[in-house]
Design a protein around this motif. Structure first.
Motif, PDB file in Angstrom:
ATOM      1  N   ILE A 134       0.836  -1.203   0.000  1.00 13.98           N
ATOM      2  CA  ILE A 134       0.000   0.000   0.000  1.00 13.98           C
ATOM      3  C   ILE A 134       0.873   1.256   0.000  1.00 13.98           C
ATOM      4  CG2 ILE A 134      -1.552   1.373   1.452  1.00 13.98           C
ATOM      5  CD1 ILE A 134      -3.049  -0.870   0.272  1.00 13.98           C
ATOM      6  N   ALA A 135       0.417   2.301  -0.676  1.00 11.06           N
ATOM      7  CA  ALA A 135       1.061   3.620  -0.589  1.00 11.06           C
ATOM      8  C   ALA A 135       0.034   4.705  -0.878  1.00 11.06           C
ATOM      9  CB  ALA A 135       2.225   3.734  -1.570  1.00 11.06           C
ATOM     10  N   LYS A 136       0.290   5.887  -0.350  1.00  6.79           N
ATOM     11  CA  LYS A 136      -0.544   7.032  -0.665  1.00  6.79           C
ATOM     12  C   LYS A 136      -0.388   7.367  -2.152  1.00  6.79           C
ATOM     13  CE  LYS A 136      -1.929   7.868   3.599  1.00  6.79           C
ATOM     14  NZ  LYS A 136      -3.347   7.713   4.011  1.00  6.79           N
ATOM     15  N   ALA A 137      -1.503   7.542  -2.830  1.00  9.80           N
ATOM     16  CA  ALA A 137      -1.463   7.765  -4.282  1.00  9.80           C
ATOM     17  C   ALA A 137      -0.649   8.997  -4.658  1.00  9.80           C
ATOM     18  CB  ALA A 137      -2.878   7.884  -4.829  1.00  9.80           C
ATOM     19  N   ALA A 138      -0.701  10.031  -3.817  1.00 14.21           N
ATOM     20  CA  ALA A 138       0.008  11.275  -4.133  1.00 14.21           C
ATOM     21  C   ALA A 138       1.516  11.081  -4.174  1.00 14.21           C
ATOM     22  CB  ALA A 138      -0.352  12.352  -3.109  1.00 14.21           C
ATOM     23  N   HIS A 139       2.002  10.040  -3.508  1.00 13.87           N
ATOM     24  CA  HIS A 139       3.448   9.884  -3.367  1.00 13.87           C
ATOM     25  C   HIS A 139       4.043   8.710  -4.124  1.00 13.87           C
ATOM     26  CE1 HIS A 139       4.515  13.075  -0.557  1.00 13.87           C
ATOM     27  NE2 HIS A 139       3.363  12.862   0.047  1.00 13.87           N
ATOM     28  N   VAL A 140       3.240   7.879  -4.755  1.00 15.01           N
ATOM     29  CA  VAL A 140       3.851   6.780  -5.502  1.00 15.01           C
ATOM     30  C   VAL A 140       4.634   7.339  -6.688  1.00 15.01           C
ATOM     31  CG1 VAL A 140       2.165   5.035  -4.829  1.00 15.01           C
ATOM     32  CG2 VAL A 140       1.767   6.392  -6.902  1.00 15.01           C
ATOM     33  N   ALA A 141       5.734   6.668  -7.001  1.00 15.36           N
ATOM     34  CA  ALA A 141       6.516   7.071  -8.171  1.00 15.36           C
ATOM     35  C   ALA A 141       5.792   6.637  -9.430  1.00 15.36           C
ATOM     36  CB  ALA A 141       7.895   6.434  -8.114  1.00 15.36           C
ATOM     37  N   ARG A 142       5.632   7.544 -10.367  1.00 15.56           N
ATOM     38  CA  ARG A 142       5.024   7.213 -11.659  1.00 15.56           C
ATOM     39  C   ARG A 142       6.117   6.676 -12.576  1.00 15.56           C
ATOM     40  NH1 ARG A 142       1.635   9.779  -7.924  1.00 15.56           N
ATOM     41  NH2 ARG A 142      -0.294  10.478  -8.910  1.00 15.56           N
ATOM     42  N   ILE A 143       6.102   5.380 -12.814  1.00 17.69           N
ATOM     43  CA  ILE A 143       7.143   4.739 -13.620  1.00 17.69           C
ATOM     44  C   ILE A 143       6.658   4.616 -15.061  1.00 17.69           C
ATOM     45  CG2 ILE A 143       8.530   2.662 -13.941  1.00 17.69           C
ATOM     46  CD1 ILE A 143       8.221   2.093 -10.966  1.00 17.69           C
ATOM     47  N   PRO A 144       7.397   5.190 -16.013  1.00 16.28           N
ATOM     48  CA  PRO A 144       6.994   5.055 -17.422  1.00 16.28           C
ATOM     49  C   PRO A 144       6.890   3.594 -17.827  1.00 16.28           C
ATOM     50  CG  PRO A 144       8.704   6.729 -17.183  1.00 16.28           C
ATOM     51  CD  PRO A 144       8.595   6.035 -15.860  1.00 16.28           C
ATOM     52  N   LYS A 145       5.912   3.279 -18.673  1.00 14.75           N
ATOM     53  CA  LYS A 145       5.662   1.895 -19.061  1.00 14.75           C
ATOM     54  C   LYS A 145       6.863   1.257 -19.775  1.00 14.75           C
ATOM     55  CE  LYS A 145       1.401   0.640 -17.852  1.00 14.75           C
ATOM     56  NZ  LYS A 145       0.267   0.597 -18.770  1.00 14.75           N
ATOM     57  N   GLU A 146       7.697   2.069 -20.446  1.00 16.59           N
ATOM     58  CA  GLU A 146       8.817   1.483 -21.178  1.00 16.59           C
ATOM     59  C   GLU A 146       9.978   1.088 -20.263  1.00 16.59           C
ATOM     60  OE1 GLU A 146       9.223   6.017 -22.136  1.00 16.59           O
ATOM     61  OE2 GLU A 146       7.660   4.587 -21.500  1.00 16.59           O
ATOM     62  N   CYS A 147       9.909   1.451 -18.970  1.00 16.64           N
ATOM     63  CA  CYS A 147      10.981   1.118 -18.035  1.00 16.64           C
ATOM     64  C   CYS A 147      10.823  -0.305 -17.506  1.00 16.64           C
ATOM     65  CB  CYS A 147      10.993   2.097 -16.860  1.00 16.64           C
ATOM     66  SG  CYS A 147      11.442   3.780 -17.307  1.00 16.64           S
ATOM     67  N   ASP A 148      11.903  -1.054 -17.522  1.00 12.31           N
ATOM     68  CA  ASP A 148      11.918  -2.401 -16.975  1.00 12.31           C
ATOM     69  C   ASP A 148      11.789  -2.334 -15.449  1.00 12.31           C
ATOM     70  OD1 ASP A 148      13.826  -4.700 -15.715  1.00 12.31           O
ATOM     71  OD2 ASP A 148      12.848  -5.428 -17.538  1.00 12.31           O
ATOM     72  N   LEU A 149      10.805  -3.015 -14.887  1.00 11.59           N
ATOM     73  CA  LEU A 149      10.531  -2.903 -13.454  1.00 11.59           C
ATOM     74  C   LEU A 149      11.660  -3.475 -12.604  1.00 11.59           C
ATOM     75  CD1 LEU A 149       6.709  -3.762 -13.356  1.00 11.59           C
ATOM     76  CD2 LEU A 149       7.785  -1.515 -13.093  1.00 11.59           C
ATOM     77  N   GLU A 150      12.310  -4.495 -13.077  1.00  9.96           N
ATOM     78  CA  GLU A 150      13.428  -5.085 -12.334  1.00  9.96           C
ATOM     79  C   GLU A 150      14.603  -4.108 -12.267  1.00  9.96           C
ATOM     80  OE1 GLU A 150      16.115  -9.206 -12.440  1.00  9.96           O
ATOM     81  OE2 GLU A 150      14.775  -8.694 -14.104  1.00  9.96           O
ATOM     82  N   ALA A 151      14.914  -3.489 -13.388  1.00  7.20           N
ATOM     83  CA  ALA A 151      16.070  -2.596 -13.461  1.00  7.20           C
ATOM     84  C   ALA A 151      15.823  -1.252 -12.784  1.00  7.20           C
ATOM     85  CB  ALA A 151      16.458  -2.373 -14.925  1.00  7.20           C
ATOM     86  N   VAL A 152      14.572  -0.805 -12.770  1.00  6.44           N
ATOM     87  CA  VAL A 152      14.279   0.524 -12.236  1.00  6.44           C
ATOM     88  C   VAL A 152      14.143   0.529 -10.717  1.00  6.44           C
ATOM     89  CG1 VAL A 152      11.737   0.518 -12.250  1.00  6.44           C
ATOM     90  CG2 VAL A 152      12.975   2.631 -12.787  1.00  6.44           C
ATOM     91  N   ALA A 153      13.948  -0.634 -10.097  1.00 10.55           N
ATOM     92  CA  ALA A 153      13.681  -0.681  -8.655  1.00 10.55           C
ATOM     93  C   ALA A 153      14.707   0.099  -7.816  1.00 10.55           C
ATOM     94  CB  ALA A 153      13.572  -2.135  -8.184  1.00 10.55           C
ATOM     95  N   PRO A 154      16.029  -0.054  -8.024  1.00 11.91           N
ATOM     96  CA  PRO A 154      16.981   0.677  -7.191  1.00 11.91           C
ATOM     97  C   PRO A 154      16.917   2.194  -7.346  1.00 11.91           C
ATOM     98  CG  PRO A 154      18.042  -1.195  -8.251  1.00 11.91           C
ATOM     99  CD  PRO A 154      16.715  -1.032  -8.912  1.00 11.91           C
ATOM    100  N   ILE A 155      16.349   2.673  -8.434  1.00 14.23           N
ATOM    101  CA  ILE A 155      16.237   4.124  -8.627  1.00 14.23           C
ATOM    102  C   ILE A 155      15.294   4.728  -7.592  1.00 14.23           C
ATOM    103  CG2 ILE A 155      15.587   5.967 -10.255  1.00 14.23           C
ATOM    104  CD1 ILE A 155      18.063   4.374 -11.066  1.00 14.23           C
ATOM    105  N   LEU A 156      14.342   3.934  -7.093  1.00 11.03           N
ATOM    106  CA  LEU A 156      13.265   4.461  -6.258  1.00 11.03           C
ATOM    107  C   LEU A 156      13.719   4.938  -4.889  1.00 11.03           C
ATOM    108  CD1 LEU A 156      10.558   1.843  -7.245  1.00 11.03           C
ATOM    109  CD2 LEU A 156      10.754   4.214  -8.032  1.00 11.03           C
ATOM    110  N   CYS A 157      14.912   4.536  -4.466  1.00  8.16           N
ATOM    111  CA  CYS A 157      15.497   5.150  -3.268  1.00  8.16           C
ATOM    112  C   CYS A 157      16.914   5.615  -3.571  1.00  8.16           C
ATOM    113  CB  CYS A 157      15.500   4.185  -2.086  1.00  8.16           C
ATOM    114  SG  CYS A 157      16.356   4.867  -0.631  1.00  8.16           S
ATOM    115  N   ALA A 158      17.773   4.647  -3.931  1.00 10.40           N
ATOM    116  CA  ALA A 158      19.177   4.979  -4.155  1.00 10.40           C
ATOM    117  C   ALA A 158      19.341   6.061  -5.214  1.00 10.40           C
ATOM    118  CB  ALA A 158      19.944   3.723  -4.551  1.00 10.40           C
ATOM    119  N   GLY A 159      18.648   5.906  -6.336  1.00 10.26           N
ATOM    120  CA  GLY A 159      18.782   6.873  -7.418  1.00 10.26           C
ATOM    121  C   GLY A 159      18.267   8.246  -7.047  1.00 10.26           C
TER     122      GLY A 159
END
Length: 353
Positions: A134-159
């Motif tokens: 669960i997350a607040k809708a206002a704060h979820v990261a909007r990930i473009p559909k062309e981005c690979d979900l496995e590869a983009v995961a570390p961007i969500l904090c570290a990046g």
């Protein structure tokens, strides 16, 4: 889009007591509130903060039991009645900042990470080491559909975190930044963001594996803190004019580098503290800090705009998060490697395994 069928139970890694270990078991799938979304987490990065949450060595207590994780990339499968700008089927990310009040002075000024009512994924609320989060809708990261979900995961904090830190440093294209802890998950991304922003990079870390890793990512120079006789002299010498880097990004997990940075940063330079070793302090001689006009500051996680900008670098292919993937069931093994300092780059867990 029609809502997909959502199971009643899911696999998760649950911390029952401070110090661990985590337990891989079935738990109920949560339901989103009116302003929340439910994300089917496909992959989640593992951050050093997750280890701090497990060990309980930060001054802010975690909830217990706790599902950790705050780099979760997945697909929105349900949303609350008040959510209008996130659709079922959208790709979205669970970040460290799970939610904020959106109404205090900090939230109004785009400093929502400083909100006194902030919700922290995998710390004060359950995070992404589960199949549905669960997350607040206002704060979820909007990930473009062309981005690979496995590869983009570390961007969500570290990046996002290192990108914010580089912005806070004020370093300009053509200048030099020293990244301390450069071979780890944060440092690996910091090198790439720094190069993309036109900066030269002095990477500081230990060991031949991390040296090779950092140089492949684009670092101009590598300083091995394990073998150097005088780290202050070596870092200064690695800058173009020998006066030291204009900025220092401290993403190290030990205290010593925080004390060393004041000695080699360039006059009128900026030290940005980002790593948070347990119980560590930073100190600097007052006289030298004043006459050399050194700035020492902290940088926390990015806001929503920083998130979108950091993801755009990734979408364009400028940033590639070095990672290894294991099953969610192997999370405790990752924690052991993290404690032993044996991780170069980032580990990502696949929630289906």
């Amino acid at each position: 889009m029609a809502s997909p069928e959502i199971p009643k139970e899911q696999w998760a890694q649950v911390l029952e007591k401070t110090g661990g270990p985590v337990e891989y078991k079935k738990i109920p799938v949560p339901k989103p509130g009116p302003d929340e979304v439910l994300i089917n987490v496909k992959y989640s990065g593992v951050c050093h903060t997750d280890l701090h949450a497990l060990l309980g060595d930060w001054p802010i207590p975690t909830k217990l039991p706790l599902v950790g994780g705050h780099e979760g990339a997945g697909v929105v499968v349900a949303r609350g009645d008040l959510v209008k700008d996130v659709d079922i089927g959208d790709h979205a990310g669970i970040k460290w900042l799970n939610g904020s009040c959106l109404n205090c002075s900090f939230c109004h000024q785009a400093d929502e990470p400083l909100c006194r009512k902030a919700l922290l994924s995998g710390y004060t609320v359950d995070g992404s080491f589960q199949q549905y989060a669960i997350a607040k809708a206002a704060h979820v990261a909007r990930i473009p559909k062309e981005c690979d979900l496995e590869a983009v995961a570390p961007i969500l904090c570290a990046g996002i975190t290192v990108y914010k830190g580089l912005k806070e440093s004020g370093a300009r294209p053509g200048q030099t930044v020293a990244i301390v802890g450069a071979g780890g998950g944060l440092g690996s991304l910091a090198i790439q963001y720094a190069k993309a922003m036109g900066l030269d990079v002095i990477a500081v870390d230990g060991g031949d594996e991390k040296k090779s890793h950092c140089l492949k990512l684009g670092a101009n120079t590598f300083i091995d803190f394990q073998t150097t006789v005088d780290i202050n002299a070596d870092v200064k010498a690695a800058s173009p004019d020998g006066l030291g880097p204009q900025a220092v990004l401290l993403v190290a997990a030990q205290e010593t580098p925080f004390q060393q940075a004041t000695q080699y940063v360039r006059p009128h330079g900026t030290i940005v503290c980002m790593g948070m070793p347990a119980h560590a302090k930073i100190s600097a001689p007052v006289f030298e800090t004043v006459v050399r006009m050194i700035s020492i500051k902290g940088s926390y996680v990015g806001n929503r705009a920083d998130t979108a900008e950091a993801l755009e670098f990734f979408r364009k292919g400028v940033i590639k998060a070095p990672y290894k993937t294991v099953g969610l069931s192997k999370l405790q093994d990752v924690y052991h490697m993290m404690q032993d300092g044996k991780i170069a780059g980032r580990y990502v867990v696949d929630t289906s395994k």
